[in-house]
Design an enzyme around this catalytic site. Structure first.
Site, PDB file in Angstrom:
ATOM      1  N   HIS A  63       0.861  -1.353  -0.200  1.00 17.84           N
ATOM      2  CA  HIS A  63       0.075   0.247   0.224  1.00 17.84           C
ATOM      3  C   HIS A  63       0.789   1.373   0.088  1.00 17.84           C
ATOM      4  O   HIS A  63       0.590   2.288  -0.334  1.00 17.84           O
ATOM      5  CB  HIS A  63      -0.898   0.060   1.221  1.00 17.84           C
ATOM      6  CG  HIS A  63      -0.261   0.335   2.428  1.00 17.84           C
ATOM      7  ND1 HIS A  63       0.056  -0.583   3.292  1.00 17.84           N
ATOM      8  CD2 HIS A  63      -0.166   1.507   3.016  1.00 17.84           C
ATOM      9  CE1 HIS A  63       0.306   0.049   4.502  1.00 17.84           C
ATOM     10  NE2 HIS A  63       0.286   1.237   4.495  1.00 17.84           N
ATOM     11  N   ASP A 116      -1.011  -7.537   1.649  1.00 14.36           N
ATOM     12  CA  ASP A 116      -0.151  -6.214   1.587  1.00 14.36           C
ATOM     13  C   ASP A 116       1.258  -6.378   1.891  1.00 14.36           C
ATOM     14  O   ASP A 116       1.899  -6.339   2.681  1.00 14.36           O
ATOM     15  CB  ASP A 116      -0.921  -5.276   2.665  1.00 14.36           C
ATOM     16  CG  ASP A 116      -0.214  -3.868   2.822  1.00 14.36           C
ATOM     17  OD1 ASP A 116       0.118  -3.610   1.538  1.00 14.36           O
ATOM     18  OD2 ASP A 116      -0.598  -3.184   3.546  1.00 14.36           O
ATOM     19  N   SER A 163       4.004   2.207   8.305  1.00 11.85           N
ATOM     20  CA  SER A 163       3.860   1.233   7.360  1.00 11.85           C
ATOM     21  C   SER A 163       4.730   0.451   6.630  1.00 11.85           C
ATOM     22  O   SER A 163       5.946   1.346   6.309  1.00 11.85           O
ATOM     23  CB  SER A 163       3.041   1.907   6.155  1.00 11.85           C
ATOM     24  OG  SER A 163       1.626   2.343   6.625  1.00 11.85           O
TER      25      SER A 163
END
Ligand SMILES: *[C@@H]1O[C@H](CO)[C@@H](O)[C@H](O)[C@H]1NC(C)=O
Ligand SMILES: *[C@@H]1O[C@H](CO)[C@@H](O)[C@H](O)[C@H]1NC(C)=O
Ligand SMILES: *[C@@H]1O[C@H](CO)[C@@H](O)[C@H](O)[C@H]1NC(C)=O
Ligand SMILES: *[C@@H]1O[C@H](CO)[C@@H](O)[C@H](O)[C@H]1NC(C)=O
Ligand SMILES: *[C@@H]1O[C@H](CO)[C@@H](O)[C@H](O)[C@H]1NC(C)=O
Ligand SMILES: *[C@@H]1O[C@H](CO)[C@@H](O)[C@H](O)[C@H]1NC(C)=O
Ligand SMILES: *[C@@H]1O[C@H](CO)[C@@H](O)[C@H](O)[C@H]1NC(C)=O
Length: 479
Positions: free
Chosen positions: A248, A321, A420
């Site tokens: 992502h 992901d 992330s």
């Protein structure tokens, strides 16, 4: 039982993805015969099978179709089909028809599992039993490759080869009817004097805070705006050329390799002062000057990225992901305060790590609304929670097998924006660390009943190895 023929998946993805390695132009496509177009369309396809969607079939363009031969120069090279299994669906493959050029396996169907298992099928090979992945793996990767060009004369003879047709399906009875692939894949090349998941030199302990010490996470990678220390995602080094991170980070903004750089051995980050009224060029100059100074002080290794490999099954709901970044040169694993790799977990889907005390590190751990990023690397201990409990508190979200949830139901502590792609690591009883999660998503950060979600590395290991173990990549020893 539902049988799908991959031809139904007319995705045209061969023009879009690097997975499909056949180089065709739109003009080629328009003028090619239908059989060849169908073949190209399935090149590079990724299909996930499960209990209800449990069989997939694919086949060659057929050397026996008349027009195909004249177009031979266009389907040289490579075509891949990738099959991802799931919890109750480990895969097996059977090819009832194989009729390819036999000499030296020049046209071959290579079936592999990313775990070292591989078979090269060519000539008029008859399958007696289906093949399955080694080590209890679920996924299978197939490539058709023509390794040597045909001469005009050989080309006309090639008409007599029929091509191939294969069926991939969920194994029954735990794969009892299938043979594991032979161990003929790319071997992992190991580096001497380098152990994965080891902390070679740990600085003094930080009392009271969540600051990580320098070198406490020697595998951590920072993904930054080129030339600066402005970070937007984290990652972890898994071998000499690859960083494991989240898809992502790149997918939504369609980030290209030249738009990022990777830093290793970095602890202190920089920020863009949002309130500054200075012109952009001036701000950039300052960011670059600061980066030069800290790079030097921290002996940071700064890399360009040559490829971003997002998982092709990544969805906007953050399933699959995972991404890999290929660095432009090998990582230096020697010297003081050296970088090391993080271990990938031992291949075991059954290990859920439930209750395991794990650690997450990143530059975004601070808070959700605030000017979240931290200047120094932060760390946080989070227990791994039961996935069903997390489903109960988040009934509206799609929570899949590829996710792991960790954190505190009472809120207060969590990973957050800016973390992330960073690693969630677990210290094994022998003290070495392995990566069990990749920071993926959450509803806000550290809210009550809103644990953090991580990509579950054990579910993605085969894809990771298949895409990161190359003849020139080197790995640290697993102890
Ligand atoms: C099985 O896979 C299909 C296609 O990917 C999907 O639509 C379906 O929801 C899946 N079923 C289960 C039980 O996961
Ligand atoms: C080759 O031709 C035969 C007979 O026309 C046909 O049955 C078969 O499906 C073809 N093979 C492939 C792989 O297309
Ligand atoms: C096959 O031919 C193409 C051009 O026709 C050439 O670029 C390629 O290098 C050749 N491959 C081999 C293995 O000879
Ligand atoms: C290694 O890290 C320590 C802090 O943990 C630092 O004091 C030392 O200067 C570093 N050594 C080198 C050569 O960078
Ligand atoms: C974290 O480290 C920085 C730099 O060493 C220091 O200024 C800061 O006070 C530390 N924070 C905490 C909470 O210990
Ligand atoms: C790796 O780093 C060490 C210490 O910084 C240095 O002495 C060595 O020359 C480097 N090796 C390579 C191949 O760049
Ligand atoms: C965030 O930073 C801005 C200025 O950069 C400041 O005005 C604001 O108070 C900060 N917010 C928090 C929650 O710290």
């Amino acid at each position: 039982m539902t049988i799908i023929s991959l031809l139904i998946f007319a995705l045209l993805n061969f023009l879009l993805q690097n997975e499909a390695l056949v180089t065709v132009t739109e003009e080629d496509f328009k003028t090619a015969p239908q059989s060849l177009r169908d073949f190209w369309k399935t090149c590079g396809s990724y299909v996930q099978l499960n209990e209800s969607f449990n069989t997939a079939e694919f086949q060659s363009f057929g050397f026996n179709s008349t027009n195909a031969v004249d177009r031979y120069d266009l389907y040289r090279s490579i075509c891949g089909w990738n099959f991802v299994g799931s919890q109750n669906c480990p895969l097996e493959i059977f090819c009832p028809e194989v009729d390819l050029r036999p000499q030296g396996c020049q046209d071959e169907l290579a079936i592999s599992d990313g775990l070292g298992g591989r078979v090269n099928v060519c000539g008029n090979q008859k399958f007696t039993k289906p093949w399955k992945a080694t080590q209890g793996g679920r996924d299978l990767f197939v490539r058709f490759q023509i390794l040597r060009n045909y001469t005009k004369d050989q080309l006309s003879k090639a008409r007599k080869y029929k091509g191939f047709r294969c069926i991939v399906s969920c194994s029954k009875n735990g794969g009892a009817g299938a043979k594991p692939l032979p161990q003929k894949g790319i071997k992992k090349t190991m580096i001497k004097n380098c152990a994965c998941g080891e902390i070679p030199e740990k600085g003094g302990r930080v009392v009271g805070g969540q600051n990580a010490t320098r070198n406490e996470f020697p595998w951590i990678a920072t993904i930054v705006i080129p030339g600066t220390r402005v970070s937007f995602c984290g990652g972890a080094v898994i071998n000499s050329h690859y960083v494991l991170t989240a898809a992502h980070c790149f997918w939504f903004a369609k980030i290209a390799p030249q738009q990022i750089e990777v830093l290793l051995r970095s602890h202190e980050m920089d920020f863009i002062d949002q309130s500054s009224t200075k012109p952009k060029s001036e701000i950039m100059k300052e960011l670059i000057a600061t980066a030069r100074r800290i790079d030097e002080a921290e002996k940071t290794q700064r890399f360009k990225v040559v490829a971003i490999k997002n998982h092709p099954l990544f969805t906007t709901e953050f399933d699959f992901d995972v991404a890999l970044l290929r660095l432009d040169r090998p990582v230096n694993f020697t010297g003081p305060n050296r970088t090391t790799t993080i271990c990938l977990p031992k291949f075991d889907y059954k290990n859920t790590y439930l209750g395991a005390k794990s650690q997450v590190a990143g530059w975004g751990l601070m808070d959700e609304v605030g000017n979240a990023s931290s200047q120094f690397l932060q760390k946080l201990e989070v227990p791994v929670l039961n996935l069903d409990d997390c489903r109960r508190v988040l009934p509206k979200s799609l929570i899949t097998e590829r996710m792991l949830c960790a954190g505190y139901m009472e809120g207060g502590r969590d990973s957050c924006k800016g973390d992330s792609g960073g690693p969630l690591v677990f210290q094994k009883p022998n003290k070495y660390f392995e990566q069990i999660g990749i920071v993926s998503w959450g509803k806000g950060c550290a809210r009550e009943n809103r644990p953090g979600f991580y990509s579950r590395v054990t579910e993605l290991t085969q894809w990771i190895y298949y895409n990161s173990n190359e003849p020139e990549t080197k790995w640290c020893q697993e102890i």
